[in-house]
Enzyme design. Sequence first.
Site, PDB file in Angstrom:
ATOM      1  N   HIS A 153      43.645  60.753  32.467  1.00 25.10           N
ATOM      2  CA  HIS A 153      42.682  59.740  32.910  1.00 25.10           C
ATOM      3  C   HIS A 153      41.254  60.144  32.532  1.00 25.10           C
ATOM      4  CE1 HIS A 153      40.987  56.720  35.782  1.00 25.10           C
ATOM      5  NE2 HIS A 153      39.984  57.591  35.761  1.00 25.10           N
ATOM      6  N   GLU A 154      40.851  61.315  32.992  1.00 24.60           N
ATOM      7  CA  GLU A 154      39.471  61.741  32.738  1.00 24.60           C
ATOM      8  C   GLU A 154      39.204  61.898  31.245  1.00 24.60           C
ATOM      9  OE1 GLU A 154      37.272  61.438  34.905  1.00 24.60           O
ATOM     10  OE2 GLU A 154      38.632  61.225  36.611  1.00 24.60           O
TER      11      GLU A 154
HETATM   12 ZN    ZN Z   1      38.005  57.150  36.078  1.00 25.17          ZN
END
Ligand code: ZN
Length: 714
Positions: free
Chosen positions: A497-498
């Site tokens: 995600h990041e």
């Molecule tokens: Zn995020």
Amino acid sequence: MLLFMSTLIGAEASAQGSTSPALAAAAHFGPSNPFYAPSALPFQAPPFDKIKDEDYQPAIEAGMAQQQAEIQTIANNADAPTLENTIVAMEKSGRLVNRVMAAFDGVTGAHTNPTLQNIKTIEAPKLAAHEDFIYLNTKLFARIAVIYKQRTSLKLDPESLRLVEQYYDKFVHAGANLSEADKTELKKLNEEAASLSNAFTNKLLAATKEGAYVTTDKAALAGLSEARIAAAAQSAKSRQLEGFVIPLQNTTQQPDLVSLSGRATRQATFERSWNRTERGDANDTRDTIARLAQLRAQKAKLLGYPSFAAWKLEDQMAKTPEAALQFMDAIVPAATAKAAREAKDIQAVIDAQQGGFQLQPWDWNFYAEQVRKARYDLDDAQLKAYFEIDNVLQNGVFYAANQLYGLNFKERHDLPVYHPDVRVFEFFDANGKRLALFYCDYFKRDNKKGGAWMSEFVGQSRLLGTLPVVYNVANLSKSAEGEPALISFTDVIAMFHEFGHALHGMFSDAEYPTLAGTSTARDFVEFPSQFNEHWAIYPSIFTHYAKHYKTGAPVPEKLAARIREAETFNKGYDMTELLAAAELDMQWHSLTPNTPLPKPDEFEKQALENAHLNLSYVPPRYRSTYFSHIWGSDGYSAGYYAYLWTQMLADDGYQWFVENGGLTRANGDRFRQMVLSRGNTEDLAKMYKSWRGAPPNTKAMLKYRGLEDPPPAK
Ligand SMILES: [Zn+2]
């Protein structure tokens, strides 16, 4: 999830106006200050080896003074306004203050201390005042308005046209059209709001540290692995305490609740989390958030909007609170029905074990894990052996970027970092061209904000000749000294995600810094990150990184298949806790200006009831009083729904890949070219539709999250 750190277009001026205080402090600023000139390091990376705590404040103050002068020169220019002498000149202004604030925000977020917190407290209202100094500057706005009116006859390239429109809208949105008296009132409200936000952040940091579960009784930790117990002992030691300490994460639910077998310990841990900011002590945030909500409503009224949410959503993809609420309301029945089915399964396990109690929130994760094991035969501890953090990073997260976009990387040990846990990687395009620097800082520390986020030390811009220097921060549990860090599959997803955000920053190919990278609407910015999560489970990626940390053996195919099946497990809970938080946010910010100061506990209860989200066993992901996304800054206020909105974009977008041959370089390059590199250089709904071929819908979202299942036959 990302805590989006807003980058100021301009930068900072002193609250007192255009003259002496900032200049006086700036007198201490000279060539010996590491921020004095652009960093000489590759990519203008921050010289963390030279930066001392005492360097920040004079640099910030000097940066304010410097940009004040730049803005005054632009506003007072005797020449007729042009794109070049006004808007482009503004894009070029504030280099010093942007430079120092990027490092300052990074360090105060991930590695703060009382000195830095104090500087932040002093500078916060000045930063807010400076934003007003720019956006409420009458002369400056008059020049921008002239360019805006001429925009169609100026034959601007599309990105420049977008820039003009964004500037004009932003000024109007900030109150540039207000009378002088109303502007003064607005400035006052903004300053008080900024101080309250900062007070909230400081209280929450202290409350979260204070809220840790502390015990000297090892038996209370029954169920935790030896490694976790050792880490808890280590945490106690670092706080000079006897026994064991389990620090709080920023969410309502705590990671160890999945393993703690003693119900009393679970309940105590949960309640320490739930009540962390409601103890009636110095860290109680109830008065702070009530006043902040009221202030924001007053601000909206001044600007001519019925509520803060209406004002906030105007420049978003959703455009109105009604559109966002409608989108959420439509998912609530499917999400809560799935959560109710999950609760039934969990209660059945409790009953089968003669538990003799009704499911409570602190029981959910512990028993859900048993349901999961029974159904999918997945054991978190067994799984973790396949997810050693460095292997996940290099052979998973980075490998996916290689397969999709042709990226290559090299770790750099020669660049200075602010903490020994931070690592630096240089990224290259398939043709060998250098692209960006990526810093990662994954392990939890007490002086780090909760959660995970991405931001930048240097933003990309062709105008400024800068390449991106981006970073990811997380709060993963460190293993005991000398042991490899094994992480859960949830943490694996969080890393993807990041890094999705990081790619959005690294691929940026914009002329203007204001339109570059992740500087998009909140209900778009989580699209690239949540989209990137999909590759964690994509077969050819998954088999490449999911290998046993000792033997190197791949995850057995049967287990891999079960992990894929388990993807929709507990999604009713997950979706409901997100919806509950998003509804709280939207209702706090739908307050009308004349509402009396609300009582947070009552307000919260009522808000959840109104939204049909008052499930006793699914508390909101964040309670109002520790919801830092919406109170710690303006960033996600009236914007938390964006996480769900962008789930829709992410799933619908991934569906495009599925329909077009899955993971291929051609698909990746097309996505990079049409979306990931474009920042905010065109209308986002239009950008999405051009790439996808249609506007987004919730079909893929409900499918991938297992919410389309019909309820089981009775
Ligand atoms: Zn995020």
